[in-house]
Design a protein around this motif. Structure first.
Motif, PDB file in Angstrom:
ATOM      1  N   GLN A  48       0.831  -1.209   0.000  1.00 54.94           N
ATOM      2  CA  GLN A  48       0.000   0.000   0.000  1.00 54.94           C
ATOM      3  C   GLN A  48       0.864   1.256   0.000  1.00 54.94           C
ATOM      4  O   GLN A  48       0.589   2.201  -0.743  1.00 54.94           O
ATOM      5  N   ARG A  49       1.908   1.269   0.813  1.00 50.39           N
ATOM      6  CA  ARG A  49       2.821   2.421   0.815  1.00 50.39           C
ATOM      7  C   ARG A  49       3.489   2.573  -0.544  1.00 50.39           C
ATOM      8  O   ARG A  49       3.644   3.685  -1.059  1.00 50.39           O
ATOM      9  N   SER A  50       3.875   1.449  -1.130  1.00 45.25           N
ATOM     10  CA  SER A  50       4.567   1.471  -2.415  1.00 45.25           C
ATOM     11  C   SER A  50       3.690   2.066  -3.517  1.00 45.25           C
ATOM     12  O   SER A  50       4.149   2.907  -4.288  1.00 45.25           O
ATOM     13  N   VAL A  51       2.431   1.647  -3.597  1.00 49.24           N
ATOM     14  CA  VAL A  51       1.566   2.163  -4.662  1.00 49.24           C
ATOM     15  C   VAL A  51       1.207   3.623  -4.414  1.00 49.24           C
ATOM     16  O   VAL A  51       1.090   4.406  -5.356  1.00 49.24           O
ATOM     17  N   ARG A  52       1.049   4.018  -3.172  1.00 50.82           N
ATOM     18  CA  ARG A  52       0.730   5.422  -2.882  1.00 50.82           C
ATOM     19  C   ARG A  52       1.890   6.352  -3.196  1.00 50.82           C
ATOM     20  O   ARG A  52       1.681   7.532  -3.485  1.00 50.82           O
ATOM     21  N   GLY A  91      -8.529   8.783  -6.499  1.00 51.49           N
ATOM     22  CA  GLY A  91      -7.325   8.594  -7.300  1.00 51.49           C
ATOM     23  C   GLY A  91      -7.000   7.129  -7.522  1.00 51.49           C
ATOM     24  O   GLY A  91      -7.344   6.262  -6.715  1.00 51.49           O
ATOM     25  N   LEU A  92      -6.342   6.845  -8.615  1.00 48.97           N
ATOM     26  CA  LEU A  92      -5.997   5.468  -8.967  1.00 48.97           C
ATOM     27  C   LEU A  92      -5.105   4.829  -7.908  1.00 48.97           C
ATOM     28  O   LEU A  92      -5.319   3.685  -7.512  1.00 48.97           O
ATOM     29  N   ARG A  93      -4.111   5.565  -7.422  1.00 44.73           N
ATOM     30  CA  ARG A  93      -3.199   4.986  -6.440  1.00 44.73           C
ATOM     31  C   ARG A  93      -3.901   4.693  -5.117  1.00 44.73           C
ATOM     32  O   ARG A  93      -3.715   3.623  -4.529  1.00 44.73           O
ATOM     33  N   SER A  94      -4.739   5.609  -4.636  1.00 47.69           N
ATOM     34  CA  SER A  94      -5.432   5.346  -3.369  1.00 47.69           C
ATOM     35  C   SER A  94      -6.484   4.251  -3.538  1.00 47.69           C
ATOM     36  O   SER A  94      -6.686   3.444  -2.634  1.00 47.69           O
ATOM     37  N   SER A  95      -7.149   4.199  -4.688  1.00 50.73           N
ATOM     38  CA  SER A  95      -8.124   3.132  -4.941  1.00 50.73           C
ATOM     39  C   SER A  95      -7.433   1.774  -4.972  1.00 50.73           C
ATOM     40  O   SER A  95      -7.935   0.797  -4.421  1.00 50.73           O
ATOM     41  N   GLU A 157       7.200  -2.559 -10.770  1.00 53.20           N
ATOM     42  CA  GLU A 157       7.218  -3.588  -9.723  1.00 53.20           C
ATOM     43  C   GLU A 157       6.873  -3.035  -8.348  1.00 53.20           C
ATOM     44  O   GLU A 157       7.440  -3.435  -7.337  1.00 53.20           O
ATOM     45  N   TRP A 158       5.928  -2.115  -8.296  1.00 56.23           N
ATOM     46  CA  TRP A 158       5.494  -1.566  -7.011  1.00 56.23           C
ATOM     47  C   TRP A 158       4.905  -2.661  -6.131  1.00 56.23           C
ATOM     48  O   TRP A 158       4.957  -2.558  -4.908  1.00 56.23           O
TER      49      TRP A 158
END
Length: 187
Positions: A48-52, A91-95, A157-158
């Protein structure tokens, strides 16, 4: 890219699942599942941290409206608080971060824990985006579909990186839980 990272049952996991089924004790099964989820939690948090933290080269408009409408459509009561939360999390990252979770299975044959992106929590036309983000780039149409652009993220590779880092820890934690349950059944 796989949409999930899975630690499948080794011999101990299979043996524990079979003994739990024979014992018929749902409480032990739930405790084993909870322990396996707890072992996988650091990997979920890291993903989750990585994608955000990704930075994307964005185009105007984005899919925020679609994600907001999708989130709002799933609510029974469309209160002002629900509208605000849907707007903030569009947002895409938070979703994608909200869609990351664990799945624990225990049957008579095996036991497993998965860390995966539950794409059903995203709008139907955006369910392939987490995999594309993990690859680092994807193409999509803009302004009516007559023009296509390539969108990239700051690093690929997130999802895979945190899973490689935390995979052995998940296995060790899950094996410890299984060993504890097996010891308890043997007594």
């Amino acid at each position: 890219m796989p949409a999930y990272y899975e630690i499948r049952g080794t011999g101990d996991f299979r043996r524990a699942a079979r003994r739990l089924k024979e014992a018929g004790n749902g409480q032990l099964t739930r405790r084993m599942s909870r322990g396996m989820r707890t072992a996988a939690k650091p990997a979920v948090d890291a993903a989750q941290r990585s994608v955000r933290s990704l930075e994307a080269s964005a185009t105007r408009g984005g899919g925020g409206q679609a994600r907001r409408e999708f989130a709002l459509g799933r609510k029974r009561k469309k209160t002002e608080t629900a509208r605000r939360k849907a707007f903030e999390g569009r947002g895409l990252r938070s979703s994608t971060a909200r869609a990351i979770g664990t799945q624990v299975r225990s049957s008579g044959q095996s036991a497993s824990v998965r860390v995966r992106v539950n794409t059903r929590q995203l709008p139907p036309d955006q369910r392939t985006l987490p995999a594309h983000m993990n690859e680092g780039r994807w193409r999509h149409p803009v302004f009516g579909g007559d023009r296509w652009v390539t969108q990239t993220v700051s690093r690929d590779e997130w999802f895979d990186e945190p899973m490689r880092e935390h995979g052995p820890k998940i296995r060790q934690g899950a094996a410890k839980v299984v060993d504890d349950i097996l010891r308890e059944i043997a007594q």
